[in-house]
Design a protein around this motif. Sequence first.
Motif, PDB file in Angstrom:
ATOM      1  N   PHE A  44     -25.296   4.250   5.539  1.00 21.01           N
ATOM      2  CA  PHE A  44     -24.175   4.612   4.677  1.00 21.01           C
ATOM      3  C   PHE A  44     -24.252   3.840   3.363  1.00 21.01           C
ATOM      4  N   ARG A  45     -23.622   4.400   2.330  1.00 22.00           N
ATOM      5  CA  ARG A  45     -23.583   3.759   1.020  1.00 22.00           C
ATOM      6  C   ARG A  45     -22.149   3.752   0.505  1.00 22.00           C
ATOM      7  N   PRO A  46     -21.703   2.635  -0.101  1.00 20.39           N
ATOM      8  CA  PRO A  46     -20.367   2.633  -0.711  1.00 20.39           C
ATOM      9  C   PRO A  46     -20.381   3.486  -1.969  1.00 20.39           C
ATOM     10  N   ILE A  47     -19.454   4.437  -2.064  1.00 15.12           N
ATOM     11  CA  ILE A  47     -19.484   5.336  -3.220  1.00 15.12           C
ATOM     12  C   ILE A  47     -18.182   5.341  -4.012  1.00 15.12           C
ATOM     13  N   ALA A  48     -17.069   4.820  -3.448  1.00 13.60           N
ATOM     14  CA  ALA A  48     -15.798   4.870  -4.181  1.00 13.60           C
ATOM     15  C   ALA A  48     -14.831   3.832  -3.642  1.00 13.60           C
ATOM     16  N   ARG A  49     -13.886   3.425  -4.518  1.00 15.95           N
ATOM     17  CA  ARG A  49     -12.831   2.489  -4.152  1.00 15.95           C
ATOM     18  C   ARG A  49     -11.482   3.160  -4.317  1.00 15.95           C
ATOM     19  N   HIS A  50     -10.528   2.794  -3.460  1.00 11.59           N
ATOM     20  CA  HIS A  50      -9.163   3.300  -3.594  1.00 11.59           C
ATOM     21  C   HIS A  50      -8.537   2.763  -4.873  1.00 11.59           C
ATOM     22  N   SER A  52      -5.460   1.841  -5.539  1.00 10.53           N
ATOM     23  CA  SER A  52      -4.432   0.810  -5.489  1.00 10.53           C
ATOM     24  C   SER A  52      -4.484  -0.068  -4.248  1.00 10.53           C
ATOM     25  N   ARG A  53      -5.397   0.220  -3.312  1.00 10.15           N
ATOM     26  CA  ARG A  53      -5.435  -0.532  -2.063  1.00 10.15           C
ATOM     27  C   ARG A  53      -6.845  -1.041  -1.798  1.00 10.15           C
ATOM     28  N   GLU A  54      -6.935  -2.019  -0.903  1.00  8.02           N
ATOM     29  CA  GLU A  54      -8.234  -2.576  -0.565  1.00  8.02           C
ATOM     30  C   GLU A  54      -8.910  -1.680   0.469  1.00  8.02           C
ATOM     31  N   VAL A  55      -9.426  -0.564  -0.039  1.00  7.25           N
ATOM     32  CA  VAL A  55     -10.038   0.457   0.808  1.00  7.25           C
ATOM     33  C   VAL A  55     -11.312   0.943   0.122  1.00  7.25           C
ATOM     34  N   LEU A  56     -12.409   1.027   0.893  1.00  3.53           N
ATOM     35  CA  LEU A  56     -13.693   1.478   0.376  1.00  3.53           C
ATOM     36  C   LEU A  56     -14.160   2.710   1.139  1.00  3.53           C
ATOM     37  N   LEU A  57     -14.794   3.632   0.421  1.00  2.65           N
ATOM     38  CA  LEU A  57     -15.361   4.837   1.026  1.00  2.65           C
ATOM     39  C   LEU A  57     -16.869   4.709   1.088  1.00  2.65           C
ATOM     40  N   TYR A  58     -17.416   4.883   2.300  1.00  3.32           N
ATOM     41  CA  TYR A  58     -18.867   4.896   2.514  1.00  3.32           C
ATOM     42  C   TYR A  58     -19.270   6.314   2.935  1.00  3.32           C
ATOM     43  N   ARG A  59     -20.506   6.695   2.576  1.00  2.00           N
ATOM     44  CA  ARG A  59     -20.948   8.061   2.898  1.00  2.00           C
ATOM     45  C   ARG A  59     -22.447   8.091   3.142  1.00  2.00           C
ATOM     46  N   GLN A  60     -22.852   8.977   4.038  1.00  2.00           N
ATOM     47  CA  GLN A  60     -24.250   9.416   4.126  1.00  2.00           C
ATOM     48  C   GLN A  60     -24.226  10.849   4.614  1.00  2.00           C
ATOM     49  N   GLY A  61     -25.010  11.711   3.948  1.00  2.00           N
ATOM     50  CA  GLY A  61     -24.974  13.127   4.282  1.00  2.00           C
ATOM     51  C   GLY A  61     -23.560  13.661   4.150  1.00  2.00           C
ATOM     52  N   ARG A  62     -23.054  14.252   5.239  1.00  2.00           N
ATOM     53  CA  ARG A  62     -21.689  14.793   5.237  1.00  2.00           C
ATOM     54  C   ARG A  62     -20.694  13.852   5.903  1.00  2.00           C
ATOM     55  N   MET A  63     -21.130  12.655   6.272  1.00  2.00           N
ATOM     56  CA  MET A  63     -20.251  11.739   6.988  1.00  2.00           C
ATOM     57  C   MET A  63     -19.567  10.769   6.029  1.00  2.00           C
ATOM     58  N   ASN A  64     -18.245  10.687   6.136  1.00  2.00           N
ATOM     59  CA  ASN A  64     -17.449   9.738   5.369  1.00  2.00           C
ATOM     60  C   ASN A  64     -16.849   8.700   6.311  1.00  2.00           C
ATOM     61  N   VAL A  65     -17.001   7.422   5.955  1.00  2.00           N
ATOM     62  CA  VAL A  65     -16.385   6.332   6.701  1.00  2.00           C
ATOM     63  C   VAL A  65     -15.571   5.488   5.724  1.00  2.00           C
ATOM     64  N   PRO A 160     -28.364  10.735   0.917  1.00  2.00           N
ATOM     65  CA  PRO A 160     -28.904  11.551   2.012  1.00  2.00           C
ATOM     66  C   PRO A 160     -28.749  10.871   3.360  1.00  2.00           C
ATOM     67  N   ALA A 161     -28.742  11.690   4.408  1.00  2.00           N
ATOM     68  CA  ALA A 161     -28.615  11.168   5.767  1.00  2.00           C
ATOM     69  C   ALA A 161     -29.962  10.666   6.270  1.00  2.00           C
ATOM     70  N   VAL A 162     -29.950   9.547   6.977  1.00  2.00           N
ATOM     71  CA  VAL A 162     -31.153   9.004   7.601  1.00  2.00           C
ATOM     72  C   VAL A 162     -31.507   9.859   8.822  1.00  2.00           C
ATOM     73  N   ALA A 163     -32.718  10.407   8.826  1.00  2.00           N
ATOM     74  CA  ALA A 163     -33.216  11.170   9.988  1.00  2.00           C
ATOM     75  C   ALA A 163     -32.245  12.254  10.436  1.00  2.00           C
TER      76      ALA A 163
END
Length: 300
Positions: A44-50, A52-65, A160-163
């Motif tokens: 996964f890679r960090p791609i965005a920050r909230h 107003s809050r201490e929240v980070l968005l990570y993504r790989q392929g179609r998966m968001n964490v 991109p997604a790993v494997a």
Amino acid sequence: MHDSADREDLGEWPNPLGMEGIEFIEYATTRPQALGQVLEMMGFRPIARHRSREVLLYRQGRMNVVINAHTSSMPRSVQPTETPVIAAVALRVRDAAAAYRRALDRGAWAVPTHVEVMELNIPAIHGVGTSRIYFVDRFREFSIWDVDFVPIPTVDKQPPAVAGLHWFGLVQYIGIDRMADWCEFYRELFGFAELPDEQRFGILPKGRILRSPCGTFYLQLIEPEPGIVDIEGSESLQRLGLGTPDVPAAVAALAARGVEFVASRQVHADERGALTRSWLGDVMFELVHHDVPADAGASA
């Protein structure tokens, strides 16, 4: 959102909420950087920050964490702790308001929301333990991430997604003699269907497997074994399942990134699946042999 005429369409059909998969999984922790390092090892890679809050968005392929380190004042909220916990799962649905109303009509408990300026009101119900289940209908050209989050400069928004890794499902620990209750909960509110006992996936085939009505992911419900462990009163979402069309290739790719896998007589990586070792107390991922969905190349 959709107009009121569309909202009357949800009814007694195989996919009553118009579900289309998982939009994101949320972890709560006071150690967001440590968990972020784990996610990066997993591809996964960090791609965005909230905003107003201490929240980070990570993504790989179609998966968001989402990693949430924000302390909430709302009652029954999952508060960040040192050991990360799965605090929420967001389901993609055709119409969030209609799905939310139908869930409440079927007995779900509403989660009150407190929306700040420039934030979306995402309807949610209570899930297992203190977790939440969100309903999201903005996930195509215009998504929830376009409103609440600010992109991190110079970062690829679609790593991109790993494997070929993609969502396969979640593992939920349940209390003793609670299997029927939870099967009914997911069947009545969402339209999940129980699979035959002989239909199993991966290398940890315990419990009951439920298929989502959209057919894109699964839930595995696991009861404690009598005399071995008692988790009565501490039911929770325990780990994430990631599908891959080639488990050995995924294991090799992740091992090269520093991921270690369980290797014992009972549990070890093979063509069916693999289990990572745990990080930060109880964070682990299960790989399962599963072909990449046909629309996996679509934007998140």
